[in-house]
Design a protein around this motif. Structure first.
Motif, PDB file in Angstrom:
ATOM      1  N   CYS A  27      36.095 -58.234  33.786  1.00 45.20           N
ATOM      2  CA  CYS A  27      37.468 -57.959  34.232  1.00 45.20           C
ATOM      3  C   CYS A  27      37.501 -56.583  34.883  1.00 45.20           C
ATOM      4  CB  CYS A  27      38.448 -58.034  33.065  1.00 45.20           C
ATOM      5  SG  CYS A  27      38.787 -59.692  32.532  1.00 45.20           S
ATOM      6  N   THR A  28      36.965 -56.490  36.082  1.00 44.12           N
ATOM      7  CA  THR A  28      36.865 -55.228  36.791  1.00 44.12           C
ATOM      8  C   THR A  28      38.048 -55.049  37.738  1.00 44.12           C
ATOM      9  OG1 THR A  28      35.610 -56.226  38.587  1.00 44.12           O
ATOM     10  CG2 THR A  28      34.341 -55.352  36.715  1.00 44.12           C
ATOM     11  N   GLY A  29      38.117 -53.875  38.330  1.00 43.16           N
ATOM     12  CA  GLY A  29      39.135 -53.610  39.335  1.00 43.16           C
ATOM     13  C   GLY A  29      38.984 -54.506  40.549  1.00 43.16           C
ATOM     14  N   GLU A  30      37.748 -54.855  40.882  1.00 43.40           N
ATOM     15  CA  GLU A  30      37.504 -55.753  42.020  1.00 43.40           C
ATOM     16  C   GLU A  30      38.113 -57.125  41.765  1.00 43.40           C
ATOM     17  OE1 GLU A  30      33.298 -55.923  42.528  1.00 43.40           O
ATOM     18  OE2 GLU A  30      33.157 -53.855  43.244  1.00 43.40           O
ATOM     19  N   VAL A  31      37.970 -57.622  40.547  1.00 43.91           N
ATOM     20  CA  VAL A  31      38.543 -58.927  40.196  1.00 43.91           C
ATOM     21  C   VAL A  31      40.059 -58.863  40.271  1.00 43.91           C
ATOM     22  CG1 VAL A  31      38.842 -60.588  38.310  1.00 43.91           C
ATOM     23  CG2 VAL A  31      36.570 -59.675  38.819  1.00 43.91           C
ATOM     24  N   ALA A  32      40.638 -57.797  39.718  1.00 37.56           N
ATOM     25  CA  ALA A  32      42.095 -57.645  39.755  1.00 37.56           C
ATOM     26  C   ALA A  32      42.601 -57.546  41.189  1.00 37.56           C
ATOM     27  CB  ALA A  32      42.515 -56.422  38.956  1.00 37.56           C
ATOM     28  N   THR A  33      41.895 -56.819  42.035  1.00 35.68           N
ATOM     29  CA  THR A  33      42.282 -56.676  43.438  1.00 35.68           C
ATOM     30  C   THR A  33      42.188 -58.011  44.162  1.00 35.68           C
ATOM     31  OG1 THR A  33      41.530 -54.384  43.434  1.00 35.68           O
ATOM     32  CG2 THR A  33      41.772 -55.448  45.577  1.00 35.68           C
ATOM     33  N   ALA A  34      41.131 -58.757  43.898  1.00 37.55           N
ATOM     34  CA  ALA A  34      40.964 -60.069  44.537  1.00 37.55           C
ATOM     35  C   ALA A  34      42.084 -61.020  44.132  1.00 37.55           C
ATOM     36  CB  ALA A  34      39.605 -60.667  44.176  1.00 37.55           C
ATOM     37  N   HIS A  43      38.765 -67.778  45.723  1.00 33.78           N
ATOM     38  CA  HIS A  43      38.248 -66.608  45.036  1.00 33.78           C
ATOM     39  C   HIS A  43      36.732 -66.574  45.085  1.00 33.78           C
ATOM     40  CE1 HIS A  43      42.209 -65.815  43.433  1.00 33.78           C
ATOM     41  NE2 HIS A  43      42.264 -67.039  42.950  1.00 33.78           N
ATOM     42  N   ASP A  44      36.198 -65.359  45.004  1.00 37.46           N
ATOM     43  CA  ASP A  44      34.754 -65.211  44.905  1.00 37.46           C
ATOM     44  C   ASP A  44      34.293 -65.705  43.530  1.00 37.46           C
ATOM     45  OD1 ASP A  44      34.317 -62.574  43.072  1.00 37.46           O
ATOM     46  OD2 ASP A  44      36.111 -62.374  44.320  1.00 37.46           O
ATOM     47  N   ASP A  45      32.986 -65.778  43.349  1.00 34.79           N
ATOM     48  CA  ASP A  45      32.422 -66.361  42.130  1.00 34.79           C
ATOM     49  C   ASP A  45      32.857 -65.620  40.866  1.00 34.79           C
ATOM     50  OD1 ASP A  45      30.659 -68.238  40.770  1.00 34.79           O
ATOM     51  OD2 ASP A  45      29.366 -66.486  40.417  1.00 34.79           O
ATOM     52  N   ARG A  46      32.795 -64.295  40.870  1.00 36.26           N
ATOM     53  CA  ARG A  46      33.150 -63.526  39.675  1.00 36.26           C
ATOM     54  C   ARG A  46      34.627 -63.715  39.319  1.00 36.26           C
ATOM     55  NH1 ARG A  46      31.795 -57.378  39.465  1.00 36.26           N
ATOM     56  NH2 ARG A  46      29.788 -58.225  38.890  1.00 36.26           N
ATOM     57  N   THR A  47      35.494 -63.616  40.311  1.00 36.00           N
ATOM     58  CA  THR A  47      36.925 -63.786  40.055  1.00 36.00           C
ATOM     59  C   THR A  47      37.204 -65.180  39.519  1.00 36.00           C
ATOM     60  OG1 THR A  47      37.424 -62.224  41.828  1.00 36.00           O
ATOM     61  CG2 THR A  47      39.228 -63.634  41.080  1.00 36.00           C
ATOM     62  N   GLN A  48      36.548 -66.187  40.080  1.00 32.42           N
ATOM     63  CA  GLN A  48      36.744 -67.566  39.613  1.00 32.42           C
ATOM     64  C   GLN A  48      36.272 -67.726  38.175  1.00 32.42           C
ATOM     65  OE1 GLN A  48      38.453 -69.815  41.409  1.00 32.42           O
ATOM     66  NE2 GLN A  48      38.389 -71.045  39.572  1.00 32.42           N
ATOM     67  N   ARG A  49      35.162 -67.095  37.811  1.00 31.03           N
ATOM     68  CA  ARG A  49      34.672 -67.168  36.431  1.00 31.03           C
ATOM     69  C   ARG A  49      35.665 -66.536  35.463  1.00 31.03           C
ATOM     70  NH1 ARG A  49      29.540 -65.454  38.359  1.00 31.03           N
ATOM     71  NH2 ARG A  49      29.993 -63.399  37.503  1.00 31.03           N
ATOM     72  N   VAL A  50      36.212 -65.375  35.849  1.00 28.94           N
ATOM     73  CA  VAL A  50      37.182 -64.696  34.989  1.00 28.94           C
ATOM     74  C   VAL A  50      38.435 -65.555  34.838  1.00 28.94           C
ATOM     75  CG1 VAL A  50      38.743 -62.711  34.841  1.00 28.94           C
ATOM     76  CG2 VAL A  50      36.338 -62.369  35.436  1.00 28.94           C
ATOM     77  N   LEU A  51      38.930 -66.099  35.932  1.00 28.13           N
ATOM     78  CA  LEU A  51      40.132 -66.944  35.865  1.00 28.13           C
ATOM     79  C   LEU A  51      39.898 -68.174  34.999  1.00 28.13           C
ATOM     80  CD1 LEU A  51      41.369 -66.734  39.551  1.00 28.13           C
ATOM     81  CD2 LEU A  51      42.448 -65.729  37.538  1.00 28.13           C
ATOM     82  N   ARG A  52      38.758 -68.806  35.162  1.00 27.91           N
ATOM     83  CA  ARG A  52      38.443 -69.997  34.360  1.00 27.91           C
ATOM     84  C   ARG A  52      38.399 -69.642  32.870  1.00 27.91           C
ATOM     85  NH1 ARG A  52      35.048 -72.138  37.546  1.00 27.91           N
ATOM     86  NH2 ARG A  52      33.316 -70.795  37.037  1.00 27.91           N
TER      87      ARG A  52
END
Length: 115
Positions: A27-34, A43-52
């Motif tokens: 849960c980084t700033g990049e994920v929150a920004t995306a 969403h990119d792969d990391r953001t999608q993983r966090v959301l899932r």
């Protein structure tokens, strides 16, 4: 005497704790920004993983979006199993669905980081 069910429960708890720890790190700033830029994706792969992972958290205590009409407004609610209807409506109300999604994301991340 310890049983195989006891050992399975211990392993499940270890897995849960490690999964939550890994999710906190992702849960980084990049994920929150995306997510802020495009709540509906793509969403990119990391953001999608966090959301899932956030979506798969236990139902009790989860923040959700509640529609007060066919096209909004959208309210933030929390699932509380001891209340009538199992739903606690908050005062947060949004005219835009994506703004409601941003609020839910922020609430779920804050709750994850708090634990």
């Amino acid at each position: 005497m310890r049983t195989s069910a006891d050992r399975s429960a211990e392993l499940l708890e270890v897995f849960r704790l490690r999964s939550e720890q890994r999710l906190r790190k992702e849960c980084t700033g990049e994920v929150a920004t995306a997510h802020e830029a495009a709540p509906l994706g793509p969403h990119d792969d990391r953001t999608q993983r966090v959301l899932r992972a956030l979506r798969s958290l236990p139902t009790a205590g989860k923040h959700i979006i509640f529609s007060e009409g066919p096209d909004g407004p959208w309210r933030v609610a929390k699932i509380v199993l001891s209340l009538p209807g199992n739903l606690l409506l908050t005062q947060l109300s949004f005219e835009d669905y994506e703004d409601a999604m941003r609020s839910i994301f922020t609430a779920r991340v804050a709750e994850l980081l708090q634990n």
